[in-house]
Design an enzyme around this catalytic site. Structure first.
Site, PDB file in Angstrom:
ATOM      1  N   GLY A  12      26.966  39.747  31.446  1.00 60.03           N
ATOM      2  CA  GLY A  12      27.134  40.358  32.759  1.00 60.03           C
ATOM      3  C   GLY A  12      26.175  41.506  33.001  1.00 60.03           C
ATOM      4  O   GLY A  12      26.498  42.462  33.704  1.00 60.03           O
ATOM      5  N   HIS A  13      24.962  41.420  32.444  1.00 63.62           N
ATOM      6  CA  HIS A  13      24.014  42.534  32.541  1.00 63.62           C
ATOM      7  C   HIS A  13      23.505  42.755  33.959  1.00 63.62           C
ATOM      8  O   HIS A  13      22.977  43.829  34.263  1.00 63.62           O
ATOM      9  CB  HIS A  13      22.827  42.292  31.611  1.00 63.62           C
ATOM     10  CG  HIS A  13      21.881  41.226  32.097  1.00 63.62           C
ATOM     11  ND1 HIS A  13      22.194  39.876  32.048  1.00 63.62           N
ATOM     12  CD2 HIS A  13      20.646  41.310  32.657  1.00 63.62           C
ATOM     13  CE1 HIS A  13      21.179  39.181  32.542  1.00 63.62           C
ATOM     14  NE2 HIS A  13      20.226  40.023  32.921  1.00 63.62           N
ATOM     15  N   MET A  72      27.147  45.609  38.001  1.00 55.54           N
ATOM     16  CA  MET A  72      27.055  47.066  38.028  1.00 55.54           C
ATOM     17  C   MET A  72      27.340  47.674  36.657  1.00 55.54           C
ATOM     18  O   MET A  72      26.566  48.500  36.157  1.00 55.54           O
ATOM     19  CB  MET A  72      28.022  47.626  39.067  1.00 55.54           C
ATOM     20  CG  MET A  72      28.060  49.135  39.120  1.00 55.54           C
ATOM     21  SD  MET A  72      29.126  49.785  40.422  1.00 55.54           S
ATOM     22  CE  MET A  72      30.728  49.106  39.954  1.00 55.54           C
ATOM     23  N   GLY A 104      27.674  46.095  33.562  1.00 51.99           N
ATOM     24  CA  GLY A 104      26.808  45.569  32.525  1.00 51.99           C
ATOM     25  C   GLY A 104      25.405  46.137  32.594  1.00 51.99           C
ATOM     26  O   GLY A 104      24.782  46.413  31.558  1.00 51.99           O
ATOM     27  N   SER A 122      40.525  45.909  33.465  1.00 56.82           N
ATOM     28  CA  SER A 122      40.699  46.476  34.797  1.00 56.82           C
ATOM     29  C   SER A 122      42.053  47.165  34.873  1.00 56.82           C
ATOM     30  O   SER A 122      43.013  46.758  34.204  1.00 56.82           O
ATOM     31  CB  SER A 122      40.618  45.365  35.850  1.00 56.82           C
ATOM     32  OG  SER A 122      41.084  45.830  37.105  1.00 56.82           O
ATOM     33  N   SER A 123      42.140  48.184  35.711  1.00 56.33           N
ATOM     34  CA  SER A 123      43.413  48.889  35.887  1.00 56.33           C
ATOM     35  C   SER A 123      44.476  48.017  36.542  1.00 56.33           C
ATOM     36  O   SER A 123      45.665  48.351  36.498  1.00 56.33           O
ATOM     37  CB  SER A 123      43.199  50.147  36.735  1.00 56.33           C
ATOM     38  OG  SER A 123      42.732  49.805  38.030  1.00 56.33           O
ATOM     39  N   CYS A 124      44.086  46.889  37.125  1.00 54.67           N
ATOM     40  CA  CYS A 124      45.064  46.014  37.779  1.00 54.67           C
ATOM     41  C   CYS A 124      45.963  45.289  36.788  1.00 54.67           C
ATOM     42  O   CYS A 124      46.888  44.583  37.184  1.00 54.67           O
ATOM     43  CB  CYS A 124      44.372  45.009  38.690  1.00 54.67           C
ATOM     44  SG  CYS A 124      43.474  43.719  37.805  1.00 54.67           S
ATOM     45  N   TYR A 177      43.740  37.497  38.907  1.00 52.20           N
ATOM     46  CA  TYR A 177      42.701  38.250  38.205  1.00 52.20           C
ATOM     47  C   TYR A 177      43.317  39.112  37.116  1.00 52.20           C
ATOM     48  O   TYR A 177      42.806  39.182  35.984  1.00 52.20           O
ATOM     49  CB  TYR A 177      41.935  39.114  39.210  1.00 52.20           C
ATOM     50  CG  TYR A 177      40.877  39.996  38.608  1.00 52.20           C
ATOM     51  CD1 TYR A 177      39.671  39.461  38.181  1.00 52.20           C
ATOM     52  CD2 TYR A 177      41.066  41.375  38.485  1.00 52.20           C
ATOM     53  CE1 TYR A 177      38.677  40.273  37.637  1.00 52.20           C
ATOM     54  CE2 TYR A 177      40.088  42.187  37.947  1.00 52.20           C
ATOM     55  CZ  TYR A 177      38.897  41.633  37.522  1.00 52.20           C
ATOM     56  OH  TYR A 177      37.929  42.437  36.981  1.00 52.20           O
ATOM     57  N   LYS A 201      42.718  39.178  32.962  1.00 55.37           N
ATOM     58  CA  LYS A 201      42.299  40.360  32.212  1.00 55.37           C
ATOM     59  C   LYS A 201      43.287  40.693  31.094  1.00 55.37           C
ATOM     60  O   LYS A 201      42.893  41.125  30.005  1.00 55.37           O
ATOM     61  CB  LYS A 201      42.120  41.550  33.155  1.00 55.37           C
ATOM     62  CG  LYS A 201      40.872  41.463  34.018  1.00 55.37           C
ATOM     63  CD  LYS A 201      39.625  41.418  33.148  1.00 55.37           C
ATOM     64  CE  LYS A 201      38.344  41.374  33.947  1.00 55.37           C
ATOM     65  NZ  LYS A 201      37.136  41.328  33.081  1.00 55.37           N
ATOM     66  N   HIS A 224      34.578  45.705  46.893  1.00 55.85           N
ATOM     67  CA  HIS A 224      35.688  46.630  46.705  1.00 55.85           C
ATOM     68  C   HIS A 224      35.627  47.740  47.761  1.00 55.85           C
ATOM     69  O   HIS A 224      34.694  47.834  48.536  1.00 55.85           O
ATOM     70  CB  HIS A 224      35.645  47.230  45.300  1.00 55.85           C
ATOM     71  CG  HIS A 224      36.059  46.267  44.230  1.00 55.85           C
ATOM     72  ND1 HIS A 224      35.167  45.666  43.373  1.00 55.85           N
ATOM     73  CD2 HIS A 224      37.288  45.794  43.883  1.00 55.85           C
ATOM     74  CE1 HIS A 224      35.818  44.867  42.536  1.00 55.85           C
ATOM     75  NE2 HIS A 224      37.109  44.920  42.837  1.00 55.85           N
ATOM     76  N   TRP A 271      41.045  48.642  56.886  1.00 54.36           N
ATOM     77  CA  TRP A 271      42.277  47.921  56.550  1.00 54.36           C
ATOM     78  C   TRP A 271      43.335  48.867  56.008  1.00 54.36           C
ATOM     79  O   TRP A 271      43.049  49.777  55.221  1.00 54.36           O
ATOM     80  CB  TRP A 271      41.983  46.871  55.494  1.00 54.36           C
ATOM     81  CG  TRP A 271      41.510  45.559  56.046  1.00 54.36           C
ATOM     82  CD1 TRP A 271      40.813  45.354  57.200  1.00 54.36           C
ATOM     83  CD2 TRP A 271      41.692  44.272  55.451  1.00 54.36           C
ATOM     84  NE1 TRP A 271      40.546  44.024  57.356  1.00 54.36           N
ATOM     85  CE2 TRP A 271      41.076  43.340  56.307  1.00 54.36           C
ATOM     86  CE3 TRP A 271      42.306  43.825  54.295  1.00 54.36           C
ATOM     87  CZ2 TRP A 271      41.070  41.971  56.027  1.00 54.36           C
ATOM     88  CZ3 TRP A 271      42.297  42.467  54.008  1.00 54.36           C
ATOM     89  CH2 TRP A 271      41.690  41.541  54.871  1.00 54.36           C
TER      90      TRP A 271
END
Length: 313
Positions: free
Chosen positions: A7-8, A11, A13, A103-105, A132, A136, A175, A198
């Site tokens: 994933g380089h 953002m 990576g 992820s915090s999710c 998602y 994770k 995001h 939103w």
């Protein structure tokens, strides 16, 4: 040291790759066209050929509320396949060190704030990004399981909401931070008098600059095994990475508008979903080990907007 950064081009990576190169590491990368991480055979052949010393697994299919609601099957399938293939084939190739970015999710929707690592699997997830989040969580458990069974040193870090150079500014699949930056930029460009956002504007979010996240990731990867073990548990091995403060979406919008120079009205569409009302990470474990963030939110937004302008030039 040869480090494969999956994933380089993303953002996170990209930021981690830059930090590794600054250290003198040899960074091994592949684009999606060169290596499809959902292809088990291709991933196996890659690891067999490259003989890397460590892996940073930053590759993922990501997006905001709209993207998660629209493509739930893609989010769970692609992320599960990426994690399973990279973790297993790294092990099969004899790679002992791996860092997985979550992820915090992963934490329940109704959870005490700030969110501690031990809140994992204690409640129901936020419905808008459940597929998602489940993927994770599976990534964390993959790392834990391989460590328990095979004695590997696979670690996991759970970042809060990240932003910075290299972010995704897509008008639908981004995001909240890059989405707002783009929206206010276009409003100024077009002379608009109003920007509609939103939700109600009341949810609060924590934001960490991607360069801070890159430094935290390598800090955790470099920890001696005994220090990492002393701050985690075999079945609770992930470490939170956050800024330590959160901000309401309304206040964030006003700050971005100020940075960009929008002077019109900011309106909120309460018919659209807010998502989780608050997501503040408890990063006490990492702070106690000696890491801390350094980039203030206003400075980070300015840098991110400058990068956005440069990328459009």
């Amino acid at each position: 040291m040869r480090v494969y950064v999956a994933g380089h081009r993303g953002m996170v990576g990209g930021a981690i790759s830059r930090k590794l190169i600054e250290r003198g590491a040899e960074v091994v990368t592949r684009t999606h066209a060169q290596l499809d991480l959902t292809d088990q055979t291709a991933v196996r052949d890659f690891f067999a050929a490259e003989k890397v010393d460590a892996v940073v697994l930053a590759a993922a299919k990501v997006g905001g509320i709209h993207a998660n609601n629209t493509y739930p099957a893609e989010f769970i399938y692609e992320n599960l396949m990426i994690e399973a293939n990279v973790v297993h084939q790294a092990y099969a190739a004899g790679v002992q060190k791996l860092l997985f970015l979550g992820s915090s999710c992963i934490y329940p929707r109704a959870v005490a704030q700030p969110m501690r690592e031990d809140a994992l699997l204690t409640g129901i997830l936020e419905p808008t990004n459940e597929p998602y989040a489940i993927a994770k969580i599976a990534g964390i458990k993959l790392c834990e399981s391989y460590n328990r069974q095979y004695g590997t040193d696979y670690r996991s870090v759970m970042p809060t909401n990240l932003y910075g150079p290299g972010d995704n500014f897509h008008p639908e699949n981004s995001h909240v931070m890059p989405a707002l930056i783009r929206r206010f930029h276009e409003a100024v460009r077009d002379g608009a008098k109003q920007v509609v956002i939103w939700g109600t504007g009341t949810p609060k979010r924590e934001f960490l600059h991607v360069d801070d996240m890159a430094e935290a990731s390598l800090f955790v990867l470099d920890l001696p095994p005994e220090q990492y073990a002393a701050n985690t548990e075999p079945m609770l091995s992930h470490i939170n990475v956050g800024y330590g403060e959160d901000v309401s979406i309304r206040d964030l919008a006003e700050l971005i508008a100020q940075v960009i120079g929008f002077e019109g009205e900011i309106a909120f569409d309460a018919s659209k979903p807010d998502g989780t009302m608050r997501k503040l990470m408890d990063s006490g474990r990492l702070l106690a080990m000696g890491w801390k963030p350094r980039i203030a939110l206003a400075d980070g937004i300015k840098e991110t907007y400058d990068w956005f302008l440069d990328s459009k030039a």
